[in-house]
Design a protein around this motif. Structure first.
Motif, PDB file in Angstrom:
ATOM      1  N   ARG A 198      47.965  59.934  44.188  1.00 54.73           N
ATOM      2  CA  ARG A 198      47.366  58.695  43.672  1.00 54.73           C
ATOM      3  C   ARG A 198      47.058  58.848  42.209  1.00 54.73           C
ATOM      4  O   ARG A 198      46.668  59.883  41.751  1.00 54.73           O
ATOM      5  N   CYS A 203      45.439  51.387  50.477  1.00 48.84           N
ATOM      6  CA  CYS A 203      45.743  52.811  50.652  1.00 48.84           C
ATOM      7  C   CYS A 203      46.203  53.502  49.368  1.00 48.84           C
ATOM      8  O   CYS A 203      45.933  54.680  49.172  1.00 48.84           O
ATOM      9  N   ARG A 247      50.160  51.671  60.988  1.00 47.34           N
ATOM     10  CA  ARG A 247      49.866  52.662  59.954  1.00 47.34           C
ATOM     11  C   ARG A 247      50.383  54.038  60.353  1.00 47.34           C
ATOM     12  O   ARG A 247      50.543  54.297  61.528  1.00 47.34           O
ATOM     13  N   PRO A 248      50.554  54.955  59.449  1.00 43.63           N
ATOM     14  CA  PRO A 248      50.475  54.783  58.003  1.00 43.63           C
ATOM     15  C   PRO A 248      51.775  54.229  57.429  1.00 43.63           C
ATOM     16  O   PRO A 248      52.802  54.250  58.092  1.00 43.63           O
ATOM     17  N   VAL A 296      51.859  57.310  53.322  1.00 45.65           N
ATOM     18  CA  VAL A 296      51.066  56.939  52.157  1.00 45.65           C
ATOM     19  C   VAL A 296      49.820  57.821  51.999  1.00 45.65           C
ATOM     20  O   VAL A 296      49.364  58.074  50.890  1.00 45.65           O
ATOM     21  N   CYS A 297      49.298  58.313  53.109  1.00 47.81           N
ATOM     22  CA  CYS A 297      48.079  59.119  53.048  1.00 47.81           C
ATOM     23  C   CYS A 297      48.283  60.369  52.194  1.00 47.81           C
ATOM     24  O   CYS A 297      47.330  60.965  51.710  1.00 47.81           O
ATOM     25  N   CYS A 322      42.021  56.070  49.612  1.00 49.45           N
ATOM     26  CA  CYS A 322      42.100  56.174  51.068  1.00 49.45           C
ATOM     27  C   CYS A 322      40.773  55.747  51.683  1.00 49.45           C
ATOM     28  O   CYS A 322      39.714  56.183  51.262  1.00 49.45           O
ATOM     29  N   ALA A 323      40.858  54.880  52.671  1.00 47.39           N
ATOM     30  CA  ALA A 323      39.634  54.403  53.322  1.00 47.39           C
ATOM     31  C   ALA A 323      39.317  55.208  54.579  1.00 47.39           C
ATOM     32  O   ALA A 323      38.448  54.830  55.359  1.00 47.39           O
ATOM     33  N   LEU A 324      40.040  56.289  54.784  1.00 48.61           N
ATOM     34  CA  LEU A 324      39.787  57.192  55.909  1.00 48.61           C
ATOM     35  C   LEU A 324      39.851  56.494  57.264  1.00 48.61           C
ATOM     36  O   LEU A 324      38.938  56.601  58.079  1.00 48.61           O
ATOM     37  N   CYS A 325      40.969  55.804  57.466  1.00 51.59           N
ATOM     38  CA  CYS A 325      41.070  55.061  58.728  1.00 51.59           C
ATOM     39  C   CYS A 325      41.400  55.977  59.893  1.00 51.59           C
ATOM     40  O   CYS A 325      41.138  55.641  61.041  1.00 51.59           O
ATOM     41  N   GLY A 326      42.018  57.120  59.609  1.00 44.62           N
ATOM     42  CA  GLY A 326      42.375  58.033  60.689  1.00 44.62           C
ATOM     43  C   GLY A 326      43.877  58.230  60.836  1.00 44.62           C
ATOM     44  O   GLY A 326      44.325  59.161  61.511  1.00 44.62           O
ATOM     45  N   ALA A 327      44.671  57.381  60.183  1.00 49.71           N
ATOM     46  CA  ALA A 327      46.126  57.444  60.371  1.00 49.71           C
ATOM     47  C   ALA A 327      46.756  58.639  59.673  1.00 49.71           C
ATOM     48  O   ALA A 327      47.957  58.863  59.803  1.00 49.71           O
ATOM     49  N   ASN A 328      45.966  59.422  58.953  1.00 49.56           N
ATOM     50  CA  ASN A 328      46.542  60.602  58.307  1.00 49.56           C
ATOM     51  C   ASN A 328      46.826  61.728  59.304  1.00 49.56           C
ATOM     52  O   ASN A 328      47.431  62.723  58.955  1.00 49.56           O
TER      53      ASN A 328
END
Ligand code: SF4
Lengths: 614, 216
Positions: free
Chosen positions: A614, A593, A281-282, A609-610, A597-603
């Motif tokens: 959208r 995504c 990711r991302p 994509v973050c 956004c599921a807020l995984c941290g990859a931003n």
């Protein structure tokens, strides 16, 4: 060894073309005119390694530089290893045929855990001391990258430097740093300390690991100002990222002999079992223009008649239809077929499908991964039974008679009902076929189900879960067999012994290094190959090292446990993983995504994509 | 439509590439050179290529032949070797392109040169061996069983020389009707127990027709 004798020996093995080198686009340089020699090692056979995209990219990238000569090196097959050992041939670079032990770097790409024993065997064949601390000189440096670097701890005592994430920039930065140390006769110790300051560089010897009484990790402490956590590197803009214009063209038949065009990295989906879906990711896409230009250059330089688009979940490319239309506009004319390896067929027009050879040839393939909707929700695989059946219906009407389904067994929360669901789904497809008046005349339907064993991996929401035991794998396979009643359904399943070993190493710690070396001494190699894999030898090695492999594979882990990979920062937050795991337990799905956004941290990388609208 | 015979040498690292792999390789080279080749018809069209005489893995060849078919009758075939060499590795060198004189079915013999790594030690024993009345060799048949036969009457011609090493020149039947690989004789020779094994390199020097004229 003189060339003549060497070539004679080559002729005594099964496939000398694996070791002869000299392919078109392979790079020969004057060794006296380069500063750094790099052996790019793929710890498996030539045929597998040569099909690998990452190796093609880095090989070309390194060799673009005048001061670097990168050569390829693969694990010699059993017959040639014997010849090498009997005749004192040391592992060599394919291009120069010179021993890699005299190179500056010996770099491994770690694509799967089952290649770890080959890494050790290759070092041994190179006559390089296996343990990092026994190699006191600045060179050769043993470095490694690839997906398994995300939990490289089992190789921590063997490898000097791990590259985390994408290698394009960090590799060259390390090489440049090395050059400056080589010039001023710097020490290995000082070099490693300096290298550890580069983002994406993990120097395992700069971290002390202590353990609790129960064998779990207590703490990981950095030394000499090494960062507390090492963050992976990602390429921010793929349109500016190096991509080779030509690949080495092998003479002998390899696994995937075609031009490969990467279209994006990462995956939006978030299937909870899939490590690739998180560690890359991302999602970052290449533009249509870039893809088109790069693909054209590749075909121009290669004389290949097939080009394959590469990415995870290919149809998630935002402008896939325009892209394919653009590519087809010239591939068709030039007699080049286009194939897409990972495809969701549901969202394509028939007309487009017709044009894509990969789909035409390989028939219908689905990866529902689990047999019931409940379990598919647990693993966040959003494909419904209805979708599968209706796509099959359309395909049957169009003349298809074969369907391939991929599943996993041993997923978290799986019950016998889920196993039976696999057989039921296959049966429903068979029934669907026979209920269709428009089915192809006089032909039987063929539904094949392939079932692999689930292996919990780091940086996934299932990293906490135990792998089911080998006995349980066998029982569930047996049960599934009993649930299948139609001869139209073909059932293939994966060997449990290799899955178990994979499960041990996937979440292993540094203590496993000794085991790998011991297993190597017992002759373990090519563990991914049925004809070579010997679990008994591995079990002996575990026993002699006083290590219980089930501790790694089959144990439920607490949220509070310190994992051996916790100091490796893949920009996936642990809180996110815990939350995902809790949702999984309740069979609740998470949107991909692009929806939310599921807020995984990859931003944190500020790209991809973050930041799309959208 | 125009048939073209391409003559080339194979050596260097290409020695280790089997005949089957060479066929794929040549198809690719032709495609890369963008020659106006004729494609076979059918489900999976590919450029039409035939080889006069397959070469064993490991042998060097100074005379190999491959036929292609061009759609363009006016194509200047003289430039073909140059065009192809530009995109081939050193191990393959084209040296001539011409219209075929004979059909490939008329290949009858091949001439080999075998150089041993023996400092001349084999000269005498090999000469004795080749002069003996009969030479029993064993060959695997297509069915997989072993056939033993006398190869002596089939040897068209041979000569031995020394240039520091022993050099054997030998002419043997070749082609689809009967094909004798010189390795058969060498295996029998080393198997006879009169000498120790020595490394050797086999080079095919030429392909001949039934009258021992150069096959062109
Ligand atoms: S931060 Fe959000 S959009 Fe970015 S990769 Fe993670 S889940 Fe997807």
């Amino acid at each position: 060894m003189d060339e003549k004798r060497f070539e004679q020996l080559l002729l005594s093995v099964q496939k000398p073309g694996r070791y002869s080198g000299g392919e078109i686009n392979s790079v020969i340089k004057d060794k006296n005119k380069v500063d750094v020699r790099f052996a790019f090692c793929f710890p498996d056979t030539y045929e597998i390694g040569m099909s690998h995209l990452g190796m093609k990219i880095l090989y070309s990238l390194f060799n673009e530089r005048e001061d670097i000569w990168c050569e390829r090196c693969f694990a010699p097959w059993i017959d040639f290893e014997k010849v090498m050992r009997e005749n004192g041939i040391e592992l060599f670079g394919l291009e120069s045929r010179e021993p890699i032990k005299n190179f500056d770097f010996i770099g491994f790409t770690l694509q799967y855990e089952l290649s770890f024993s080959n890494v050790v065997n290759m070092l041994d064949l190179a006559k390089v001391p296996i343990k990092a601390k026994e190699r006191t000189a600045l060179s050769p440096l043993v470095v490694a990258g690839g997906p398994c670097a995300c939990n490289a701890e089992p190789l921590a005592d063997i490898v000097d430097i791990f590259f985390l994430g994408e290698g394009e920039k960090v590799d060259l930065e390390v090489i440049d740093l090395y050059k400056s140390f080589k010039e001023k006769n710097g020490s290995k110790q000082d070099f490693l300390r300096a290298a550890a300051k580069i983002e994406g560089v993990y120097v395992p010897s700069l971290y002390d690991v202590s353990y609790n009484d129960d064998g779990t990790v207590k703490s990981v402490t950095p030394k000499a100002n090494a960062p507390k956590a090492v963050r992976k590197r990602v390429e921010k803009n793929l349109d500016d990222t190096y991509y080779p214009e030509k690949f080495v063209v092998p003479y002998i038949e390899i696994v995937h002999d075609r031009a490969v065009q990467e279209i994006f990295r990462g995956c939006i989906r978030g299937c909870r079992f899939c490590q690739a879906g998180y560690i890359y990711r991302p999602v970052r896409e290449k533009s249509i223009d870039t893809i088109n230009r790069q693909a054209k250059a590749l075909c121009e330089n290669r004389g290949y008649d097939e080009i394959s688009l590469s990415s995870l979940s290919t149809s998630d490319y935002r402008n896939i239809e325009p892209l394919l239309n653009e590519l087809i506009s010239w591939t068709e004319k030039d007699g080049i077929s286009l194939s897409l390896p990972s495809l969701r067929i549901d969202n394509f027009s028939d007309e487009l499908l017709e044009k894509i050879s990969g789909v035409r040839k390989s028939g219908l393939t689905f990866a529902p991964e689990a047999g019931t909707q409940r379990l598919r929700d647990v693993i966040n695989k959003n494909i419904t039974e209805q979708e599968i059946i209706s796509t099959c219906r359309t395909a049957f009407k169009g003349g298809y008679t074969a369907v391939k389904l991929y599943f996993m067994m041993g997923l978290p929360t799986e019950t016998d009902e889920d196993i039976k669901g696999i057989a039921d789904l296959a049966q429903k497809i068979v029934d669907e076929y026979y209920s269709l008046p428009e089915k192809p005349k006089g032909k039987a339907v063929n539904v094949s189900i392939s079932v692999s064993n689930f292996v919990p991996k780091p940086f996934t929401p299932f990293e906490f879960w135990p792998q089911i035991t080998r006995e349980e794998m066998v029982r569930r396979q047996q049960y599934l067999k009993e649930c299948i009643h139609s001869r139209k359904i073909i059932f293939n399943y994966h060997e449990n012994r290799t899955s178990f070993l994979e499960g041990v190493f996937a979440r292993g710690d540094r203590k496993l290094g000794e085991v790998i070396i011991k297993a190597h001494e017992k002759g373990c190699k090519f563990d991914g190959w049925d004809e070579c894999f010997d679990l008994d030898k591995w079990l002996e090695a575990f026993k002699e090292c006083g290590i219980n492999p089930e501790f790694y594979a089959n144990r439920m882990r607490e949220y509070t446990e310190v994992f051996p990979w916790d100091h490796l920062d893949y920009a996936i937050s642990k809180d996110f993983l815990i939350k995902q795991n809790e949702l999984a337990k309740k069979a609740q799905t998470t949107e991909h995504c692009r929806k939310k956004c599921a807020l995984c941290g990859a931003n944190v990388f500020g790209e991809g994509v973050c930041f799309e609208k959208r | 439509m125009k048939n073209v015979r391409l003559f080339y040498k194979k050596g260097g690292r290409m020695r280790f590439i089997s005949h089957l792999d060479i066929t794929r390789f040549m198809a690719r080279i032709i495609k890369r050179a963008k020659l106006p080749v004729w494609f076979t018809e059918g489900f999976n069209p590919h450029p039409y290529i035939t080889f006069a005489l397959p070469l064993s893995l490991g042998h060097i060849s100074e005379y190999d032949i491959m036929d292609i078919r061009l759609c363009d009758d006016d194509y200047d075939i003289e430039k073909l070797p140059e065009t192809l060499n530009a995109i081939c590795p050193d191990g393959i060198r084209f040296f001539k392109a011409a219209e075929p004189k004979l059909k490939t079915a008329f290949v009858a013999f091949a001439q080999f040169e075998i150089e041993f790594d023996d400092k001349g030690e084999l000269l005498k024993p090999l000469s004795d061996f080749l002069k003996s009345e009969s030479i029993e060799v064993s060959k695997k048949t297509k069915k997989g069983d072993i056939k033993t036969f006398d190869v002596k009457p089939k040897i068209k011609d041979f000569s031995l020389n020394e240039n520091g090493n022993t050099v054997l020149k030998i002419t043997l039947p070749a082609g689809s009707e009967e094909n004798i690989n010189p390795e058969l004789i060498l295996t029998a020779f080393f198997g006879s127990g009169v000498t120790n094994y020595s490394c050797y390199t086999v080079t095919r020097k030429s392909i001949l027709d039934k009258d021992l004229n150069l096959f062109e």
